[in-house]
Design a protein around this motif. Sequence first.
Motif, PDB file in Angstrom:
ATOM      1  N   SER A  24       0.840  -1.194   0.000  1.00  0.00           N
ATOM      2  CA  SER A  24       0.000   0.000   0.000  1.00  0.00           C
ATOM      3  C   SER A  24       0.877   1.247   0.000  1.00  0.00           C
ATOM      4  O   SER A  24       1.930   1.259   0.633  1.00  0.00           O
ATOM      5  CB  SER A  24      -0.892   0.048   1.242  1.00  0.00           C
ATOM      6  N   LEU A  25       0.417   2.280  -0.688  1.00  0.00           N
ATOM      7  CA  LEU A  25       1.083   3.580  -0.704  1.00  0.00           C
ATOM      8  C   LEU A  25       0.188   4.564   0.024  1.00  0.00           C
ATOM      9  O   LEU A  25      -1.019   4.625  -0.221  1.00  0.00           O
ATOM     10  CB  LEU A  25       1.322   4.051  -2.137  1.00  0.00           C
ATOM     11  N   TRP A  26       0.805   5.351   0.935  1.00  0.00           N
ATOM     12  CA  TRP A  26       0.087   6.319   1.761  1.00  0.00           C
ATOM     13  C   TRP A  26       0.733   7.690   1.646  1.00  0.00           C
ATOM     14  O   TRP A  26       1.944   7.797   1.517  1.00  0.00           O
ATOM     15  CB  TRP A  26       0.151   5.901   3.224  1.00  0.00           C
ATOM     16  N   ALA A  34      -3.302   9.032   4.502  1.00  0.00           N
ATOM     17  CA  ALA A  34      -4.357   8.726   3.542  1.00  0.00           C
ATOM     18  C   ALA A  34      -3.842   7.692   2.551  1.00  0.00           C
ATOM     19  O   ALA A  34      -2.782   7.884   1.941  1.00  0.00           O
ATOM     20  CB  ALA A  34      -4.781   9.994   2.809  1.00  0.00           C
ATOM     21  N   ARG A  35      -4.593   6.618   2.399  1.00  0.00           N
ATOM     22  CA  ARG A  35      -4.212   5.560   1.467  1.00  0.00           C
ATOM     23  C   ARG A  35      -4.407   6.062   0.039  1.00  0.00           C
ATOM     24  O   ARG A  35      -5.468   6.559  -0.318  1.00  0.00           O
ATOM     25  CB  ARG A  35      -5.057   4.320   1.728  1.00  0.00           C
ATOM     26  N   LEU A  36      -3.345   5.926  -0.787  1.00  0.00           N
ATOM     27  CA  LEU A  36      -3.395   6.377  -2.169  1.00  0.00           C
ATOM     28  C   LEU A  36      -3.557   5.232  -3.155  1.00  0.00           C
ATOM     29  O   LEU A  36      -4.152   5.408  -4.217  1.00  0.00           O
ATOM     30  CB  LEU A  36      -2.112   7.144  -2.521  1.00  0.00           C
ATOM     31  N   ALA A  37      -2.968   4.074  -2.839  1.00  0.00           N
ATOM     32  CA  ALA A  37      -2.992   2.969  -3.800  1.00  0.00           C
ATOM     33  C   ALA A  37      -2.677   1.652  -3.108  1.00  0.00           C
ATOM     34  O   ALA A  37      -2.027   1.623  -2.066  1.00  0.00           O
ATOM     35  CB  ALA A  37      -1.974   3.221  -4.909  1.00  0.00           C
ATOM     36  N   ASP A  38      -3.127   0.574  -3.741  1.00  0.00           N
ATOM     37  CA  ASP A  38      -2.832  -0.778  -3.300  1.00  0.00           C
ATOM     38  C   ASP A  38      -2.407  -1.596  -4.511  1.00  0.00           C
ATOM     39  O   ASP A  38      -2.916  -1.382  -5.618  1.00  0.00           O
ATOM     40  CB  ASP A  38      -4.081  -1.439  -2.695  1.00  0.00           C
ATOM     41  N   THR A  59       5.856  13.675   2.649  1.00  0.00           N
ATOM     42  CA  THR A  59       6.188  12.385   3.243  1.00  0.00           C
ATOM     43  C   THR A  59       5.183  11.340   2.784  1.00  0.00           C
ATOM     44  O   THR A  59       3.972  11.591   2.787  1.00  0.00           O
ATOM     45  CB  THR A  59       6.183  12.475   4.781  1.00  0.00           C
ATOM     46  N   TYR A  60       5.703  10.183   2.412  1.00  0.00           N
ATOM     47  CA  TYR A  60       4.875   9.077   1.941  1.00  0.00           C
ATOM     48  C   TYR A  60       5.296   7.809   2.663  1.00  0.00           C
ATOM     49  O   TYR A  60       6.365   7.747   3.273  1.00  0.00           O
ATOM     50  CB  TYR A  60       4.998   8.923   0.424  1.00  0.00           C
ATOM     51  N   VAL A  88       9.433  12.617  -0.598  1.00  0.00           N
ATOM     52  CA  VAL A  88       9.431  12.952  -2.023  1.00  0.00           C
ATOM     53  C   VAL A  88       9.844  14.408  -2.146  1.00  0.00           C
ATOM     54  O   VAL A  88       9.285  15.282  -1.481  1.00  0.00           O
ATOM     55  CB  VAL A  88       8.039  12.714  -2.650  1.00  0.00           C
ATOM     56  N   GLU A  89      10.838  14.656  -2.979  1.00  0.00           N
ATOM     57  CA  GLU A  89      11.345  16.014  -3.214  1.00  0.00           C
ATOM     58  C   GLU A  89      10.857  16.534  -4.556  1.00  0.00           C
ATOM     59  O   GLU A  89      10.611  15.756  -5.485  1.00  0.00           O
ATOM     60  CB  GLU A  89      12.867  16.003  -3.198  1.00  0.00           C
TER      61      GLU A  89
END
Length: 112
Positions: A24-26, A34-38, A59-60, A88-89
């Motif tokens: 999962s990506l948050w 917040a969940r962005l993707a699975d 931040t992720y 992430v920059e």
Amino acid sequence: MTSHVTTHVLDAVSGLPAAGVAVSLWSVGADSAARLADATTDADGRVKDLGPKSLEPGTYRVTFATGDYFAAQEVATFYPSITIDFTVEAGRDHYHVPCLLSPFAYSTYRGS
């Protein structure tokens, strides 16, 4: 084209890619996430499409469902999940967040 975030999971015990790991990506804020993707790792242990094509600076978090992965193999594990926070920059177009895992240890690094 791959997404802004990709991953590769390797099983250090078997010496093989870790296929079937849920990922999962948050997006992480000061007081919330917040969940962005699975996605799920493919036969080569890779996720090439985890979330959007671009992310705003911030931040992720990538979370790996390692407990489910090892349970499917009937292997006990100390880590039910692995969570990796990263920044992430602006101006960076790709982030590769790999994970080398075993039932009782893991490591990660900034991939390319």
